[in-house]
Scaffold this motif. Structure first.
Motif, short mmCIF file in Angstrom:
data_model
loop_
_atom_site.label_atom_id
_atom_site.label_comp_id
_atom_site.label_asym_id
_atom_site.label_seq_id
_atom_site.Cartn_x
_atom_site.Cartn_y
_atom_site.Cartn_z
N ASP A 36 0.11 10.13 1.91
CA ASP A 36 0.73 10.43 0.62
C ASP A 36 2.25 10.63 0.76
OD1 ASP A 36 0.78 12.77 1.98
OD2 ASP A 36 -0.29 13.96 0.47
N ASP A 92 -1.85 2.87 6.91
CA ASP A 92 -1.80 3.85 5.82
C ASP A 92 -0.70 4.87 6.10
OD1 ASP A 92 -2.30 5.46 3.72
OD2 ASP A 92 -4.24 6.22 4.44
N ARG A 140 0.87 -1.17 0.00
CA ARG A 140 0.00 0.00 0.00
C ARG A 140 0.91 1.22 0.00
NH1 ARG A 140 -4.90 1.32 4.30
NH2 ARG A 140 -5.57 3.23 3.29
N ASN A 141 0.72 2.11 -0.92
CA ASN A 141 1.55 3.32 -1.05
C ASN A 141 3.04 2.99 -0.98
OD1 ASN A 141 -1.06 4.02 -0.51
ND2 ASN A 141 -0.55 5.65 0.92
N GLN A 142 3.45 2.00 -1.75
CA GLN A 142 4.87 1.64 -1.83
C GLN A 142 5.44 1.00 -0.56
OE1 GLN A 142 7.06 1.95 -4.66
NE2 GLN A 142 4.98 1.99 -5.48
#
Lengths: 206, 203, 278
Positions: free
Chosen positions: A129, A126, A109-111
């Motif tokens: 960004d 999470d 998830r997100n790299q």
């Protein structure tokens, strides 16, 4: 779920996706458990016990060919489910279904790359960004690191000091961690990288 | 050119690898470093009073320092030259730490093993930090986006660190750098550094 | 643990290496090797002298009461062979893992690539394995495997034949097709000194017909082969050799290893073995 540092962890960070390009395998240790993390030709990540069922050789020394991971010792090939589907010494043999690598759930998830060592429970943490910076080892136990930052023992330590940082701690052993570092977009990667090295020096000296 | 060679020596491998990658032929003269200590024999001491390997002989020129040999092999190959000096010194310190730890663990050399490993880990952290910054700039090798003698000098003792009980598991950028070197056309292996079997299937 | 492990002979040094006294370990115990007018002297740390045998270029000793002489290799005495002291390499693994790996051919294409094996020639045909009752040794015969380059002068691959013999728990002898003399066998051995249960010193030794290579080349070749195996041996989990079935998965190609493990169990050899599945 996995019980570590006296708390229950569902997901444990094991690295940055960009550090494990397509067609490669790396070793990772979580609380003394050795894992082989590999990425197939089509880009899917897999986390298995780092041990070939044949002779106990570490699978992280192996090699990826397309959608299989092969053990370097005798070339036994394991498909995406962890099942052995080819034994080079006996090319015509269909290996019994019982020859199987032990597998874990692995998500990106997100790299960021995460594994669940037990039953999957809850969402992958999470990082927002933020962008991946790097993974670095710290010779300190995870509780000591959380304490140092005066942060609860979460899978993700978020620091909003000089830099906007999210550090996902992989507790390798009771005395060492692999820290996977993410930073708010727009920050200079080199400066952040040097800053976390300084943090490491401080932690290890403490 | 004749290379007086020991098959398990990381420094000899530097020279074999550089020659292979640049398509130059070496005549290998095997020396029984272990167990016979032939590198200390009168004949070998005549060639190199320092009693070390490798020794590279190009007609009348005799070289006993592996950095000199790398420079000699690439003297007409500007593509293999970069900002190398600091890294050649760094390679020397790798040899004194990780290299000695390996000789201790494999051949039983007397070495302060804890100190050698500790200094070796410190050097690996420096190397990892530099290679990570190179990757931020889109480069995989030590001095740029193509390999130079800096990479060839530092590669063997780094890649062989596990032989001396020093793990490379926690250095993602070093691992990707080693993989890039092992992927180069003409790459040759040595015991402890195996080839990329995945490439063979692709051929 | 009471077992038969100590009542065997073990290699502890090279006869040709008389430069320096040697301090080493055998079964976790410190021993010293020195040389005086009468020959080699091996002592425990308390000063107690241990028995010695000089054979195959090595000095052998025992901490227990061996009721048998050290094995012999009569074929090695035939004239014209080069006797090669390969020297020792230390490995962080069970002595038994080192021997088992030496008995294995299926890894040749992956670990000794383009030397002892090469893809796609990976198939291992059925061979014969037996425990010879009279001599109490493990033997594997009629082992055949594709070898890409059988000798320095050889062009292209050949089918090489091997015989494996385990005459003592930490020693193995390989008889191998000898290209210059088709009626003879080259002899390549692996003698293992147990330092601890998870640490050993390996002494390969050879008796070869080879008039093309220098001694240094023969030594280099065997060190190269063994060092390719070393990174495997230090990365098998567990480091000890599991004797009970269940932890690892043998196939037909592993018949020698299966017989070796069964034989170790039968003679009660437990040092370096993992008896209970972890």
């Amino acid at each position: 779920m996995t019980r570590l540092w006296g708390i229950v962890l569902n997901w444990i960070a094991v690295g940055l996706a960009e550090d494990i390009p397509v067609g490669t395998v790396v070793p990772r240790r979580v609380d003394g458990l050795d894992l082989a993390i590999w990425r197939s030709g089509l880009g899917r990540f897999h986390a298995w016990d780092d041990r070939c069922p044949h002779r106990g050789m570490r699978l992280s020394h192996g090699f990826v060919r397309g959608e299989v991971l092969a053990c370097v010792y005798h070339g036994w090939q394991y498909n995406l489910d962890g099942a052995c589907d080819y034994i080079p010494a006996h090319p015509d043999l269909t290996p019994p279904k019982t020859i199987c690598a032990n597998t874990y759930v692995c998500e990106t998830r997100n790299q960021a790359l995460w594994v669940a060592l037990g039953t999957v429970n809850g969402d992958v943490p999470d990082i927002g960004d933020r962008i991946p910076i790097r993974s670095l080892d710290i010779s300190c136990g995870a509780p000591a690191i959380a304490r140092y930052f005066d942060h609860p023992q979460d899978p993700l330590i978020v620091l909003r000091g000089k830099y906007d940082l999210a550090i996902a701690l992989q507790p390798s052993t009771s005395r060492s961690c692999f820290a996977h570092v993410f930073a708010g977009a727009g920050q200079d990667k080199k400066i952040v990288s040097r800053y976390v090295e300084k943090l490491r020096d401080e932690l290890e000296a403490a | 050119m004749i290379l007086y060679d020991y098959v398990l020596s990381a420094s000899c491998y530097k020279i074999r690898l550089m020659a292979a990658l640049s398509g130059q032929k070496l005549e290998l003269q095997a020396v029984n470093f272990h167990p016979a200590r032939e590198h200390k024999s009168p004949e070998m001491l005549k060639l190199n009073p320092g009693g070390t390997l490798p020794i590279l002989r190009d007609e009348d020129l005799i070289m006993t320092d592996s950095s000199d040999m790398l420079r000699h092999l690439t003297r007409n190959l500007p593509e293999w030259q970069g900002d190398d000096d600091g890294w050649l010194d760094f390679a020397r310190t790798l040899n004194e730490t990780l290299g000695m730890a390996r000789l201790h663990d494999v051949l039983g050399f007397e070495v302060d093993i804890d100190a050698a490993r500790k200094r070796g880990v410190h050097l690996l952290r420096l190397l990892e930090a530099h290679l990570t910054e190179q990757r931020f700039d889109g480069m995989i090798f030590l001095t740029g986006d193509t390999p130079t003698i800096a990479d060839i000098a530092c590669f063997p003792n780094t890649a062989l660190a596990p032989d001396g009980g020093v793990s490379l598991d926690v250095y993602p950028s070093i691992r990707l750098w080693m993989r890039a070197l092992r992927s180069l056309p003409g790459f040759i292996e040595m015991p402890g550094i195996h080839r990329l079997h995945e490439l063979e299937a692709a051929e | 643990m009471s077992d038969s492990s100590k009542d065997h002979w073990y290699p502890v040094g090279l006869l040709s290496d008389i430069y320096t006294p040697r301090q080493t370990l055998l079964f976790d115990q410190e021993i010293s090797l020195t040389h005086d007018d009468t020959g080699f002297v091996v002592k425990k740390s308390g000063g107690v002298s241990l028995p010695t045998i000089e054979r195959f270029g090595h000095l052998w000793t025992s901490l227990g009461q061996p009721d048998h002489d050290l094995f012999v290799i009569p074929e090695a005495d035939t004239p014209g062979r080069h006797l090669v002291d390969v020297g020792s390499v230390k490995v962080k693994c069970s002595p038994l893992r080192a021997v088992e790996n030496f008995l294995d051919i299926a890894h040749f294409p992956f670990i000794h690539t383009d030397i002892l094996g090469a893809e796609p020639h990976t198939e291992v045909d059925r061979y014969k394995v037996e425990i010879r009752e009279g001599v109490n040794e493990v033997w594997a015969t009629k082992v055949k495997f594709f070898q890409p380059q059988a000798a320095k002068s050889a062009e292209g691959g050949i089918i090489t034949e091997y015989m494996y013999r385990v005459p003592a728990p930490t020693c193995a002898v390989l008889y191998k097709t000898c290209p210059p003399r088709p009626k003879e066998w080259d002899i390549i051995t692996l003698f293992v000194q147990p330092l601890t249960e998870e640490w050993c010193e390996v002494w390969p030794w050879m008796a070869l017909y080879d008039d093309d290579s220098t001694m240094a080349e023969m030594v280099s070749f065997q060190q190269l082969i063994f060092m390719q195996d070393r990174s495997i041996l230090e990365n098998q989990i567990p480091l000890k050799l599991p004797l009970d079935p269940g932890m690892e998965t043998p196939t037909q190609a592993d018949m020698t290893s299966v017989a070796y493990r069964r034989w170790l169990k039968r003679i009660g050899y437990s040092y370096g073995a993992q008896m209970v599945a972890a």
